[in-house]
Design a protein around this motif. Structure first.
Motif, mmCIF file in Angstrom:
data_model
loop_
_atom_site.group_PDB
_atom_site.id
_atom_site.type_symbol
_atom_site.label_atom_id
_atom_site.label_comp_id
_atom_site.label_asym_id
_atom_site.label_seq_id
_atom_site.Cartn_x
_atom_site.Cartn_y
_atom_site.Cartn_z
ATOM 1 N N PRO A 1 16.455 -26.448 8.979
ATOM 2 C CA PRO A 1 15.239 -26.324 9.810
ATOM 3 C C PRO A 1 14.350 -25.202 9.304
ATOM 4 O O PRO A 1 14.829 -24.198 8.771
ATOM 5 N N SER A 2 13.039 -25.377 9.477
ATOM 6 C CA SER A 2 12.102 -24.372 8.974
ATOM 7 C C SER A 2 11.740 -23.320 10.013
ATOM 8 O O SER A 2 11.219 -22.265 9.660
ATOM 9 N N GLN A 3 12.005 -23.600 11.289
ATOM 10 C CA GLN A 3 11.669 -22.616 12.315
ATOM 11 C C GLN A 3 12.449 -22.903 13.593
ATOM 12 O O GLN A 3 13.039 -23.975 13.749
ATOM 13 N N GLY A 4 12.453 -21.919 14.490
ATOM 14 C CA GLY A 4 13.141 -22.085 15.766
ATOM 15 C C GLY A 4 14.455 -21.331 15.835
ATOM 16 O O GLY A 4 14.885 -20.689 14.875
ATOM 17 N N ALA A 5 15.106 -21.433 16.988
ATOM 18 C CA ALA A 5 16.349 -20.689 17.234
ATOM 19 C C ALA A 5 17.459 -21.090 16.268
ATOM 20 O O ALA A 5 18.249 -20.248 15.825
ATOM 21 N N ASN A 6 17.538 -22.382 15.932
ATOM 22 C CA ASN A 6 18.590 -22.827 15.007
ATOM 23 C C ASN A 6 18.396 -22.213 13.626
ATOM 24 O O ASN A 6 19.357 -21.757 12.991
ATOM 25 N N ALA A 7 17.142 -22.202 13.162
ATOM 26 C CA ALA A 7 16.849 -21.611 11.857
ATOM 27 C C ALA A 7 17.203 -20.126 11.855
ATOM 28 O O ALA A 7 17.842 -19.624 10.918
ATOM 29 N N GLU A 8 16.808 -19.408 12.890
ATOM 30 C CA GLU A 8 17.081 -17.975 12.949
ATOM 31 C C GLU A 8 18.579 -17.692 12.939
ATOM 32 O O GLU A 8 19.019 -16.698 12.350
ATOM 33 N N ARG A 9 19.345 -18.556 13.573
ATOM 34 C CA ARG A 9 20.798 -18.354 13.625
ATOM 35 C C ARG A 9 21.466 -18.704 12.295
ATOM 36 O O ARG A 9 22.403 -18.031 11.858
ATOM 37 N N ILE A 10 20.975 -19.750 11.638
ATOM 38 C CA ILE A 10 21.595 -20.216 10.405
ATOM 39 C C ILE A 10 21.196 -19.359 9.213
ATOM 40 O O ILE A 10 21.998 -19.142 8.299
ATOM 41 N N PHE A 11 19.976 -18.834 9.213
ATOM 42 C CA PHE A 11 19.496 -18.077 8.064
ATOM 43 C C PHE A 11 20.063 -16.666 8.067
ATOM 44 O O PHE A 11 19.354 -15.664 8.208
ATOM 45 N N THR A 12 21.367 -16.583 7.904
ATOM 46 C CA THR A 12 22.075 -15.320 7.766
ATOM 47 C C THR A 12 23.039 -15.440 6.596
ATOM 48 O O THR A 12 23.459 -16.549 6.230
ATOM 49 N N ALA A 13 23.395 -14.320 6.010
ATOM 50 C CA ALA A 13 24.303 -14.341 4.873
ATOM 51 C C ALA A 13 25.651 -14.949 5.252
ATOM 52 O O ALA A 13 26.250 -15.700 4.469
ATOM 53 N N SER A 14 26.129 -14.653 6.454
ATOM 54 C CA SER A 14 27.449 -15.133 6.851
ATOM 55 C C SER A 14 27.486 -16.649 7.006
ATOM 56 O O SER A 14 28.415 -17.309 6.528
ATOM 57 N N VAL A 15 26.476 -17.233 7.660
ATOM 58 C CA VAL A 15 26.467 -18.681 7.866
ATOM 59 C C VAL A 15 26.225 -19.418 6.545
ATOM 60 O O VAL A 15 26.940 -20.380 6.214
ATOM 61 N N LEU A 16 25.245 -18.990 5.774
ATOM 62 C CA LEU A 16 24.952 -19.684 4.522
ATOM 63 C C LEU A 16 26.095 -19.546 3.520
ATOM 64 O O LEU A 16 26.352 -20.464 2.734
ATOM 65 N N ALA A 17 26.811 -18.420 3.575
ATOM 66 C CA ALA A 17 27.985 -18.280 2.707
ATOM 67 C C ALA A 17 29.050 -19.308 3.074
ATOM 68 O O ALA A 17 29.697 -19.896 2.196
ATOM 69 N N GLU A 18 29.224 -19.558 4.371
ATOM 70 C CA GLU A 18 30.204 -20.559 4.798
ATOM 71 C C GLU A 18 29.744 -21.970 4.442
ATOM 72 O O GLU A 18 30.561 -22.835 4.110
ATOM 73 N N VAL A 19 28.443 -22.222 4.499
ATOM 74 C CA VAL A 19 27.915 -23.526 4.092
ATOM 75 C C VAL A 19 28.201 -23.768 2.615
ATOM 76 O O VAL A 19 28.689 -24.839 2.220
ATOM 77 N N VAL A 20 27.911 -22.775 1.784
ATOM 78 C CA VAL A 20 28.158 -22.917 0.344
ATOM 79 C C VAL A 20 29.655 -23.027 0.067
ATOM 80 O O VAL A 20 30.085 -23.815 -0.780
ATOM 81 N N ARG A 21 30.461 -22.267 0.781
ATOM 82 C CA ARG A 21 31.918 -22.372 0.623
ATOM 83 C C ARG A 21 32.387 -23.791 0.953
ATOM 84 O O ARG A 21 33.238 -24.358 0.262
ATOM 85 N N SER A 22 31.821 -24.375 2.006
ATOM 86 C CA SER A 22 32.183 -25.739 2.386
ATOM 87 C C SER A 22 31.831 -26.731 1.284
ATOM 88 O O SER A 22 32.584 -27.657 0.983
ATOM 89 N N MET A 23 30.661 -26.540 0.685
ATOM 90 C CA MET A 23 30.265 -27.393 -0.437
ATOM 91 C C MET A 23 31.237 -27.271 -1.599
ATOM 92 O O MET A 23 31.634 -28.269 -2.220
ATOM 93 N N ALA A 24 31.637 -26.037 -1.886
ATOM 94 C CA ALA A 24 32.549 -25.808 -2.999
ATOM 95 C C ALA A 24 33.900 -26.479 -2.764
ATOM 96 O O ALA A 24 34.468 -27.106 -3.668
ATOM 97 N N LEU A 25 34.412 -26.362 -1.559
ATOM 98 C CA LEU A 25 35.715 -26.936 -1.249
ATOM 99 C C LEU A 25 35.682 -28.462 -1.243
ATOM 100 O O LEU A 25 36.621 -29.116 -1.694
ATOM 101 N N ALA A 26 34.607 -29.037 -0.727
ATOM 102 C CA ALA A 26 34.541 -30.498 -0.597
ATOM 103 C C ALA A 26 34.192 -31.194 -1.900
ATOM 104 O O ALA A 26 34.751 -32.253 -2.219
ATOM 105 N N TRP A 27 33.263 -30.631 -2.665
ATOM 106 C CA TRP A 27 32.714 -31.341 -3.825
ATOM 107 C C TRP A 27 33.222 -30.841 -5.167
ATOM 108 O O TRP A 27 33.019 -31.503 -6.187
#
Length: 248
Positions: free
Chosen positions: A128-154
């Motif tokens: 998302p480009s804006q809003g509460a969800n974007a503000e919550r997701i755009f953190t180092a901790s959440v995006l690191a877990e997203v990338v980790r998930s990509m690494a483990l799955a793919w």
């Protein structure tokens, strides 16, 4: 790659070279990724099959992941000329989203199973480009877990999560290719990650590779120190022989 939105926003993408996989194998990886992604943030826990309208999509959830459904979606996404034969070596594509509104939506575009010479497979997550969800997701901790998930799955060669503005800046300078974002992952197949300057954080992702987080703060190109740090880290990784292109 998808078109950049008008507002400041971030994305995550995983990329790997030729790898022959069936629709069923692509479905298995997708199911594993969706389950891992759901643990990163509640906004990333609901996904829907493509439909003519968002209302229709809500009646066709993809969670919990159903292997036969996912495999059929990939099978339908085979590459072919209109009315012509299937290009098996180009793999399968599948696009879907989480049913959000235009600026408060997450979408996934997956291309896997391609094994043509010089081919690159990918899993691309727009956020998302804006809003509460974007503000919550755009953190180092959440995006690191997203990338980790990509690494483990793919099991990709390279993953990155950064802002569209950062990618555009690099593109304008002719330096996209394999680059360093706010969060970067490199497969161990590429070699060992060297020591990197503070405040960079380095973490192993099981036995698959290394996660690199540039800064715990919100990464933005309006901060020249962030841009300089990304460039410095890339130079060190290039020197270590880790930043060659994906397609082989």
């Amino acid at each position: 790659m998808a078109k950049r939105p008008t507002a400041e926003a971030y994305y995550a993408g995983a990329y790997w070279g030729p790898r022959k996989e069936s629709p069923e194998e692509c479905a298995r990886r997708t199911a594993g990724f969706l389950n891992l992604l759901a643990e990163c943030d509640p906004f990333l826990a609901q996904w829907y099959k493509p439909a003519k309208s968002r209302k229709d999509a809500r009646t066709h959830p993809l969670m919990p992941p159903d292997m036969p459904t996912l495999a059929e979606m990939f099978r339908r996404g085979v590459n072919r000329e209109k009315g012509g034969p299937v290009f098996e070596d180009l793999g399968f594509s599948f696009w879907f989203d989480n049913g959000g509104t235009s600026r408060d939506c997450a979408a996934l575009r997956i291309h896997c199973g391609g094994y043509a010479e010089g081919f690159s497979n990918s899993c691309f997550l727009s956020l998302p480009s804006q809003g509460a969800n974007a503000e919550r997701i755009f953190t180092a901790s959440v995006l690191a877990e997203v990338v980790r998930s990509m690494a483990l799955a793919w099991d990709p060669d390279w993953c990155v999560s950064t802002s569209w503005d950062h990618r555009e800046l690099l593109s304008d300078e002719g330096r996209t290719g394999t680059f360093v974002g706010w969060v970067t992952y490199l497969s161990r197949r590429r070699g060992s990650v060297p020591p990197l300057p503070a405040p960079v954080r380095i973490e192993l992702v099981e036995d698959k590779g290394t996660l690199i987080v540039l800064t715990p703060d919100l990464f933005t190109i309006t901060n020249p120190d962030h841009v300089a740090l990304a460039q410095r880290v890339r130079e060190l990784l290039v020197r270590a022989g880790l930043m060659h292109p994906i397609s082989v």
